[in-house]
Design a protein around this motif. Structure first.
Motif, PDB file in Angstrom:
ATOM      1  N   ARG A  50       2.080   9.639 -10.273  1.00  0.00           N
ATOM      2  CA  ARG A  50       1.793   9.956  -8.866  1.00  0.00           C
ATOM      3  C   ARG A  50       0.519   9.264  -8.388  1.00  0.00           C
ATOM      4  N   ALA A  51      -0.411   9.016  -9.311  1.00  0.00           N
ATOM      5  CA  ALA A  51      -1.674   8.351  -8.938  1.00  0.00           C
ATOM      6  C   ALA A  51      -1.542   6.838  -9.115  1.00  0.00           C
ATOM      7  N   PHE A  52      -2.317   6.093  -8.350  1.00  0.00           N
ATOM      8  CA  PHE A  52      -2.419   4.641  -8.582  1.00  0.00           C
ATOM      9  C   PHE A  52      -3.058   4.462  -9.961  1.00  0.00           C
ATOM     10  N   SER A  53      -2.323   3.861 -10.873  1.00  0.00           N
ATOM     11  CA  SER A  53      -2.728   3.853 -12.283  1.00  0.00           C
ATOM     12  C   SER A  53      -2.731   2.440 -12.838  1.00  0.00           C
ATOM     13  N   SER A  54      -3.823   2.070 -13.512  1.00  0.00           N
ATOM     14  CA  SER A  54      -3.943   0.728 -14.088  1.00  0.00           C
ATOM     15  C   SER A  54      -4.007   0.838 -15.597  1.00  0.00           C
ATOM     16  N   HIS A  55      -3.364  -0.118 -16.262  1.00  0.00           N
ATOM     17  CA  HIS A  55      -3.381  -0.123 -17.731  1.00  0.00           C
ATOM     18  C   HIS A  55      -4.587  -0.897 -18.232  1.00  0.00           C
ATOM     19  N   LEU A  56      -5.261  -0.319 -19.225  1.00  0.00           N
ATOM     20  CA  LEU A  56      -6.418  -0.982 -19.842  1.00  0.00           C
ATOM     21  C   LEU A  56      -5.972  -1.973 -20.922  1.00  0.00           C
ATOM     22  N   GLN A  57      -6.960  -2.564 -21.603  1.00  0.00           N
ATOM     23  CA  GLN A  57      -6.708  -3.544 -22.656  1.00  0.00           C
ATOM     24  C   GLN A  57      -5.893  -2.952 -23.793  1.00  0.00           C
ATOM     25  N   LEU A  58      -5.347  -3.845 -24.614  1.00  0.00           N
ATOM     26  CA  LEU A  58      -4.520  -3.428 -25.755  1.00  0.00           C
ATOM     27  C   LEU A  58      -5.236  -3.740 -27.066  1.00  0.00           C
TER      28      LEU A  58
ATOM     29  N   MET B 276     -10.856  28.964 -14.988  1.00  0.00           N
ATOM     30  CA  MET B 276     -10.910  27.844 -14.031  1.00  0.00           C
ATOM     31  C   MET B 276     -10.157  28.223 -12.751  1.00  0.00           C
ATOM     32  N   ARG B 277     -10.764  27.918 -11.620  1.00  0.00           N
ATOM     33  CA  ARG B 277     -10.090  28.181 -10.340  1.00  0.00           C
ATOM     34  C   ARG B 277      -9.045  27.096 -10.081  1.00  0.00           C
ATOM     35  N   LEU B 278      -7.810  27.529  -9.790  1.00  0.00           N
ATOM     36  CA  LEU B 278      -6.751  26.568  -9.488  1.00  0.00           C
ATOM     37  C   LEU B 278      -6.241  26.796  -8.084  1.00  0.00           C
ATOM     38  N   THR B 279      -5.861  25.726  -7.406  1.00  0.00           N
ATOM     39  CA  THR B 279      -5.228  25.870  -6.095  1.00  0.00           C
ATOM     40  C   THR B 279      -3.775  26.298  -6.302  1.00  0.00           C
ATOM     41  N   ASP B 280      -3.135  26.676  -5.219  1.00  0.00           N
ATOM     42  CA  ASP B 280      -1.721  27.065  -5.329  1.00  0.00           C
ATOM     43  C   ASP B 280      -0.881  25.886  -5.833  1.00  0.00           C
ATOM     44  N   ALA B 281      -1.187  24.696  -5.357  1.00  0.00           N
ATOM     45  CA  ALA B 281      -0.426  23.517  -5.787  1.00  0.00           C
ATOM     46  C   ALA B 281      -0.614  23.274  -7.290  1.00  0.00           C
ATOM     47  N   GLU B 282      -1.831  23.488  -7.772  1.00  0.00           N
ATOM     48  CA  GLU B 282      -2.100  23.289  -9.210  1.00  0.00           C
ATOM     49  C   GLU B 282      -1.399  24.358 -10.056  1.00  0.00           C
ATOM     50  N   LYS B 283      -1.401  25.586  -9.544  1.00  0.00           N
ATOM     51  CA  LYS B 283      -0.675  26.652 -10.271  1.00  0.00           C
ATOM     52  C   LYS B 283       0.813  26.328 -10.330  1.00  0.00           C
ATOM     53  N   ALA B 284       1.363  25.818  -9.227  1.00  0.00           N
ATOM     54  CA  ALA B 284       2.791  25.484  -9.200  1.00  0.00           C
ATOM     55  C   ALA B 284       3.101  24.380 -10.213  1.00  0.00           C
ATOM     56  N   MET B 285       2.221  23.373 -10.287  1.00  0.00           N
ATOM     57  CA  MET B 285       2.431  22.309 -11.286  1.00  0.00           C
ATOM     58  C   MET B 285       2.377  22.897 -12.689  1.00  0.00           C
ATOM     59  N   ARG B 286       1.397  23.759 -12.936  1.00  0.00           N
ATOM     60  CA  ARG B 286       1.262  24.383 -14.265  1.00  0.00           C
ATOM     61  C   ARG B 286       2.514  25.177 -14.623  1.00  0.00           C
ATOM     62  N   ASP B 287       3.116  25.817 -13.600  1.00  0.00           N
ATOM     63  CA  ASP B 287       4.253  26.708 -13.869  1.00  0.00           C
ATOM     64  C   ASP B 287       5.590  25.982 -13.854  1.00  0.00           C
ATOM     65  N   GLY B 288       5.568  24.644 -13.712  1.00  0.00           N
ATOM     66  CA  GLY B 288       6.804  23.891 -13.895  1.00  0.00           C
ATOM     67  C   GLY B 288       7.517  23.478 -12.627  1.00  0.00           C
ATOM     68  N   ALA B 289       6.923  23.722 -11.456  1.00  0.00           N
ATOM     69  CA  ALA B 289       7.613  23.376 -10.207  1.00  0.00           C
ATOM     70  C   ALA B 289       7.886  21.877 -10.082  1.00  0.00           C
ATOM     71  N   GLU B 290       7.096  21.067 -10.775  1.00  0.00           N
ATOM     72  CA  GLU B 290       7.262  19.603 -10.660  1.00  0.00           C
ATOM     73  C   GLU B 290       7.848  19.006 -11.940  1.00  0.00           C
ATOM     74  N   GLY B 291       8.390  19.849 -12.786  1.00  0.00           N
ATOM     75  CA  GLY B 291       9.022  19.342 -14.012  1.00  0.00           C
ATOM     76  C   GLY B 291       8.170  19.595 -15.249  1.00  0.00           C
ATOM     77  N   ALA B 292       8.829  19.407 -16.399  1.00  0.00           N
ATOM     78  CA  ALA B 292       8.199  19.771 -17.668  1.00  0.00           C
ATOM     79  C   ALA B 292       6.998  18.886 -18.006  1.00  0.00           C
ATOM     80  N   ALA B 293       7.082  17.570 -17.732  1.00  0.00           N
ATOM     81  CA  ALA B 293       5.977  16.672 -18.095  1.00  0.00           C
ATOM     82  C   ALA B 293       4.727  17.004 -17.278  1.00  0.00           C
ATOM     83  N   VAL B 294       4.921  17.262 -15.989  1.00  0.00           N
ATOM     84  CA  VAL B 294       3.778  17.609 -15.135  1.00  0.00           C
ATOM     85  C   VAL B 294       3.179  18.949 -15.585  1.00  0.00           C
ATOM     86  N   ALA B 295       4.038  19.891 -15.983  1.00  0.00           N
ATOM     87  CA  ALA B 295       3.532  21.179 -16.481  1.00  0.00           C
ATOM     88  C   ALA B 295       2.698  20.977 -17.739  1.00  0.00           C
TER      89      ALA B 295
END
Ligand code: F3S
Length: 425
Positions: free
Chosen positions: A86-94, A1-20
């Motif tokens: 980071r995204a506008f996120s809505s919760h669905l039904q329970l 899969m082609r990843l952008t530099d920003a996506e590679k950085a997220m994968r490699d932990g630049a934005e923290g463990a959960a984002v990685a």
């Protein structure tokens, strides 16, 4: 899969463990699907709260709600601290309505645990809409907007009616999208899969909510997961009709995208809907097809004494609650029957203010939120026969809770609730 530099950085932990973890999940998922890249999304609908006793026990054993999110939302055995979305996120039904635990058959402890989980989700920045219809309470994607949504009835609505772009995602992929603003770029994110495959010509006027539910149920059964194009719509359907139509088509089949020629945004003409290609198959829909579909939906029902009427699948609009309140005004739900109506929290607040909740409750019915009988597997005790105005709920509820189901109009359902009998043909 082609990843952008920003996506590679997220994968490699630049934005923290959960984002990685989230990026790793999306890459694995996208590669399994054959996606060549990720697409940016800033609009996600998913499920992040913990609602089951199993999750409660898991949280207690593993050290809290971060452990639940890591395991069930990010597919990570290692517990990672969960950041804000980071995204506008809505919760669905329970799986239940926390405001009606007795009716839903859930314990105080489960509701208490859910409330902690809801507060945690809200602190993450997730909008607690708690509905299968976020598009009627503040999350209305634009045409062409790439989204990551769960819930089949919502997916088919935003793809087809709004022209937004999403596949039917899951709990894990939507959670990962909330943290990364990315989702695999395949399926309905691309132009080609959105084009029509099957054509139907209407020979009768399709007008009422019941009509649209029946057409959707017939169509989904025929095309399964392909893209139907409907020609011959003579009256423009409103939101409740389109909601019931798509929900029915995604239940009898797996329809995630359809076109109504002259109505929906990617079908100004038949040529546009098919992208210049010929349909794979063509059929006509008339009185015979409508009648056979109605008979099929009612095939398993034989007892005319009705124990329970459920309205609000997909969650009712304020217009539908207004209609139900007018039908119930001055009447009483029969002592041998129950009537539950489901709607989003935000619309319940409006119904409270408009006096509709009072009218509904004065008749002995209940206006509920967050869930439905199919999701919660909850029906009034002793229920054997139900009446429904939703083809989707009529498709699922008998299989889920083992009841007979009558399908008809909202007026017929309210009549059944007040008389305790199904009197329609
Ligand atoms: Fe919504 Fe339940 Fe129907 S979640 S679409 S009301 S099955």
């Amino acid at each position: 899969m082609r990843l952008t530099d920003a996506e590679k950085a997220m994968r490699d932990g630049a934005e923290g463990a959960a984002v990685a973890r989230a990026m790793d999940l999306l890459i694995r998922y996208g590669e399994a699907l054959g996606a060549e890249s990720l697409v940016e999304t800033r609009n996600v609908c998913g499920t992040v709260t913990a609602t089951t006793p199993f999750m409660r026990d898991f949280a207690m054993a593993k050290g809290g709600l971060d452990a639940v999110f890591s395991e069930f939302n990010l597919d990570s055995a290692e517990v990672v601290p969960v950041p804000k979305v980071r995204a506008f996120s809505s919760h669905l039904q329970l799986g239940f309505d926390p405001h009606h635990p007795i009716e839903m058959g859930v314990s105080e402890q489960t509701v208490e645990f859910y409330r902690r989980s809801e507060a945690s989700a809200a602190r993450m920045g997730v909008q607690m809409m708690n509905t299968c219809t976020p598009y009627q309470v503040g999350n209305v994607p634009s045409r062409g907007e790439h989204c990551a949504w769960m819930e089949s009835s919502a997916v088919v609505y935003i793809n087809s009616v709004l022209g937004a772009r999403t596949n039917a995602e899951g709990r894990e992929s939507t959670s990962a999208a909330m943290l990364t603003c990315r989702i695999p770029n395949w399926g309905y994110h691309l132009d080609g899969p959105r084009l029509g495959t099957h054509a139907v010509q209407l020979d009768i006027e399709v007008e009422s909510v019941e009509d649209w539910g029946l057409l959707g149920y017939w169509l989904g059964d025929w095309v399964q997961d392909r893209v139907p194009v409907v020609c011959g719509v003579t009256r423009v359907p409103n939101l409740p009709r389109l909601k019931h139509f798509g929900a029915a088509a995604s239940s009898s089949g797996g329809v995630e995208m359809y076109h109504l020629v002259g109505v929906t945004p990617e079908a100004n003409s038949v040529e546009q809907a098919f992208g210049g290609r010929a349909p794979v198959e063509q059929r006509r829909y008339g009185a015979r097809e409508r009648g056979e579909t109605l008979a099929r939906l009612n095939a398993m029902a034989h007892d005319r004494q009705v124990d329970y009427v459920m309205l609000g699948c997909p969650h009712y609009t304020i217009e539908q609650i207004w209609e139900a309140a007018q039908l119930l005004e001055g009447r009483q739900v029969h002592t041998n029957c129950a009537l539950w109506i489901f709607t989003p929290r935000a619309i319940k607040a409006l119904a409270d203010r408009n006096g509709y909740t009072q009218t509904i409750e004065a008749a002995g019915a209940k206006l509920m939120t967050d869930s439905c009988s199919a999701m919660s597997r909850a029906v009034p005790p002793g229920t054997k026969v139900v009446a429904l105005d939703s083809a989707k709920q009529a498709h699922y509820l008998p299989a889920i809770v083992g009841v007979q189901a009558w399908f008809g109009t909202t007026a017929q359902c309210v009549e059944a609730a007040c008389t305790g009998r199904w009197n329609a043909a």
